[in-house]
Design an enzyme around this catalytic site. Sequence first.
Site, PDB file in Angstrom:
ATOM      1  N   ARG A 189      -3.931  -6.849 -20.337  1.00 61.64           N
ATOM      2  CA  ARG A 189      -3.994  -6.206 -21.392  1.00 61.64           C
ATOM      3  C   ARG A 189      -4.608  -4.870 -22.741  1.00 61.64           C
ATOM      4  O   ARG A 189      -4.257  -5.096 -23.826  1.00 61.64           O
ATOM      5  CB  ARG A 189      -5.665  -5.391 -20.506  1.00 61.64           C
ATOM      6  CG  ARG A 189      -6.741  -6.950 -19.919  1.00 61.64           C
ATOM      7  CD  ARG A 189      -7.496  -5.374 -18.964  1.00 61.64           C
ATOM      8  NE  ARG A 189      -7.980  -4.565 -20.155  1.00 61.64           N
ATOM      9  CZ  ARG A 189      -9.312  -4.490 -21.038  1.00 61.64           C
ATOM     10  NH1 ARG A 189      -9.645  -5.978 -20.541  1.00 61.64           N
ATOM     11  NH2 ARG A 189      -9.738  -4.414 -21.924  1.00 61.64           N
TER      12      ARG A 189
ATOM     13  N   PRO B  43       0.721  -1.211   0.328  1.00 62.96           N
ATOM     14  CA  PRO B  43      -0.102  -0.271   0.302  1.00 62.96           C
ATOM     15  C   PRO B  43       0.785   0.945   0.248  1.00 62.96           C
ATOM     16  O   PRO B  43       0.519   2.582   0.032  1.00 62.96           O
ATOM     17  CB  PRO B  43      -0.727  -0.481   1.294  1.00 62.96           C
ATOM     18  CG  PRO B  43      -0.386  -1.134   2.226  1.00 62.96           C
ATOM     19  CD  PRO B  43       0.470  -1.930   1.058  1.00 62.96           C
TER      20      PRO B  43
ATOM     21  N   GLU C 160       1.817  -7.524   9.182  1.00 60.55           N
ATOM     22  CA  GLU C 160       2.084  -6.766   8.656  1.00 60.55           C
ATOM     23  C   GLU C 160       2.106  -6.649   7.629  1.00 60.55           C
ATOM     24  O   GLU C 160       3.038  -4.993   7.627  1.00 60.55           O
ATOM     25  CB  GLU C 160       3.271  -6.931   9.999  1.00 60.55           C
ATOM     26  CG  GLU C 160       2.064  -6.781  11.927  1.00 60.55           C
ATOM     27  CD  GLU C 160       0.875  -6.059  11.666  1.00 60.55           C
ATOM     28  OE1 GLU C 160       0.905  -4.179  11.583  1.00 60.55           O
ATOM     29  OE2 GLU C 160      -0.275  -6.394  11.596  1.00 60.55           O
TER      30      GLU C 160
ATOM     31  N   ASP D 171     -10.322   1.761 -23.844  1.00 59.12           N
ATOM     32  CA  ASP D 171     -10.882   1.957 -22.462  1.00 59.12           C
ATOM     33  C   ASP D 171     -10.578   3.299 -21.646  1.00 59.12           C
ATOM     34  O   ASP D 171      -9.975   3.784 -22.599  1.00 59.12           O
ATOM     35  CB  ASP D 171      -9.624   0.716 -21.938  1.00 59.12           C
ATOM     36  CG  ASP D 171     -10.758  -0.909 -22.237  1.00 59.12           C
ATOM     37  OD1 ASP D 171     -11.592  -0.883 -22.453  1.00 59.12           O
ATOM     38  OD2 ASP D 171     -10.095  -1.302 -21.373  1.00 59.12           O
TER      39      ASP D 171
HETATM   40  N1  SAH Z   1       1.137  -2.482   7.412  1.00 57.65           N
HETATM   41  C1  SAH Z   1       1.415  -2.275   6.173  1.00 57.65           C
HETATM   42  C2  SAH Z   1       0.317  -3.093   5.237  1.00 57.65           C
HETATM   43  C3  SAH Z   1       0.969  -4.702   5.916  1.00 57.65           C
HETATM   44  S1  SAH Z   1      -1.110  -5.580   4.490  1.00 57.65           S
HETATM   45  C4  SAH Z   1       1.090  -0.936   5.937  1.00 57.65           C
HETATM   46  O1  SAH Z   1       0.481   0.151   6.681  1.00 57.65           O
HETATM   47  O2  SAH Z   1       1.866  -0.262   4.737  1.00 57.65           O
HETATM   48  C5  SAH Z   1      -0.200  -7.007   4.268  1.00 57.65           C
HETATM   49  C6  SAH Z   1       0.388  -7.253   2.304  1.00 57.65           C
HETATM   50  O3  SAH Z   1      -1.079  -7.054   2.241  1.00 57.65           O
HETATM   51  C7  SAH Z   1       0.872  -6.163   1.797  1.00 57.65           C
HETATM   52  O4  SAH Z   1       2.314  -6.770   2.601  1.00 57.65           O
HETATM   53  C8  SAH Z   1       0.603  -6.075   0.647  1.00 57.65           C
HETATM   54  O5  SAH Z   1       1.189  -6.912  -0.031  1.00 57.65           O
HETATM   55  C9  SAH Z   1      -0.780  -6.038   0.295  1.00 57.65           C
HETATM   56  N2  SAH Z   1      -2.076  -5.352   0.416  1.00 57.65           N
HETATM   57  C10 SAH Z   1      -2.204  -4.302   1.437  1.00 57.65           C
HETATM   58  N3  SAH Z   1      -2.582  -3.483   1.329  1.00 57.65           N
HETATM   59  C11 SAH Z   1      -2.971  -3.252  -0.381  1.00 57.65           C
HETATM   60  C12 SAH Z   1      -1.869  -2.264  -1.489  1.00 57.65           C
HETATM   61  N4  SAH Z   1      -3.449  -0.988  -1.411  1.00 57.65           N
HETATM   62  N5  SAH Z   1      -1.453  -2.341  -2.604  1.00 57.65           N
HETATM   63  C13 SAH Z   1      -1.243  -3.273  -2.711  1.00 57.65           C
HETATM   64  N6  SAH Z   1      -1.122  -4.409  -2.029  1.00 57.65           N
HETATM   65  C14 SAH Z   1      -1.207  -3.900  -0.171  1.00 57.65           C
END
Ligand code: SAH
Length: 257
Positions: free
Chosen positions: A160, A96, A123, A175
């Site tokens: 795509r 994220p 995490e 698109d």
């Molecule tokens: N503690 C971290 C979130 C971990 S979520 C933080 O706050 O940044 C667990 C895993 O889910 C991440 O390591 C990632 O691989 C995936 N993930 C969660 N949300 C995501 C998003 N919006 N985009 C891409 N990968 C995501």
Amino acid sequence: MAEKSGGVHFDVVTIFPDVLDQLGNIGVVGKARQTGLIKLRVHDLRDFCGDTHRTVDDAPYGGGPGMVLKAEPFLRVLHHISESQGVPDSVVLLSPQGKTLTHNIAERFAEFRHIVLFCGRYEGVDERVSGVVTEEVSIGDYVLSGGELPAAVVLDAVARQIPGVVGDRESVTADSFVRPMLDFPHYTRPSAVNGLSVPDVLLSGNHEDVRLWRKRQAVKRTLLRRPDLLVDAELDPEEEQILGELAPGKFGSGAKK
Ligand code: SAH
């Protein structure tokens, strides 16, 4: 980057390989795999733990809740991939905290020959994995429980953009986001649903009228829903004209300076 011979080879690393196997078998991605335009190998992180308990996670240094995916299994799997398939063009960690996936990123990835996708869980992933990661990609400003769905999103969006994957190239180039413009509205049979009819022009058989109507609708809904896309957008003369009529003086070549 190696010479591109058509198609992209993905290696996905996850503790839930079944999810990717399933998602990789359906729709456009599934078809692209059958025709060889996409190669998808899914690796179970647990196979690279180096211990008999197949432990992939551990408690965070410094304390606090949750678990962290260990660094070594990711480093080992990448070593294995590089040894057997060659060094990848890109090693992507789904996170994220990464760059938000856009059409431009999908297009850029479609130019690669070989991409590795690392899926986090819990995490997240031990920070030291970032040493081998070439970029982090997010699919939006929210947190999911794992990188598997984001990896599947990247796969689909990139697939795509590989020529030949979507049979009708025109459907991809129209698109949303391919140009800075949302797609026009679509209708199919029957011509009346709950008293709602299809716009007459679409039944007229006049291709030029249909083309102009669709263009107008695309500009209109971009203006309503995503005006941010129109700022500094390179529009064609017809779009400029439509926009000038709908929002006089607001956007377009003459207005933004
Ligand atoms: N503690 C971290 C979130 C971990 S979520 C933080 O706050 O940044 C667990 C895993 O889910 C991440 O390591 C990632 O691989 C995936 N993930 C969660 N949300 C995501 C998003 N919006 N985009 C891409 N990968 C995501």
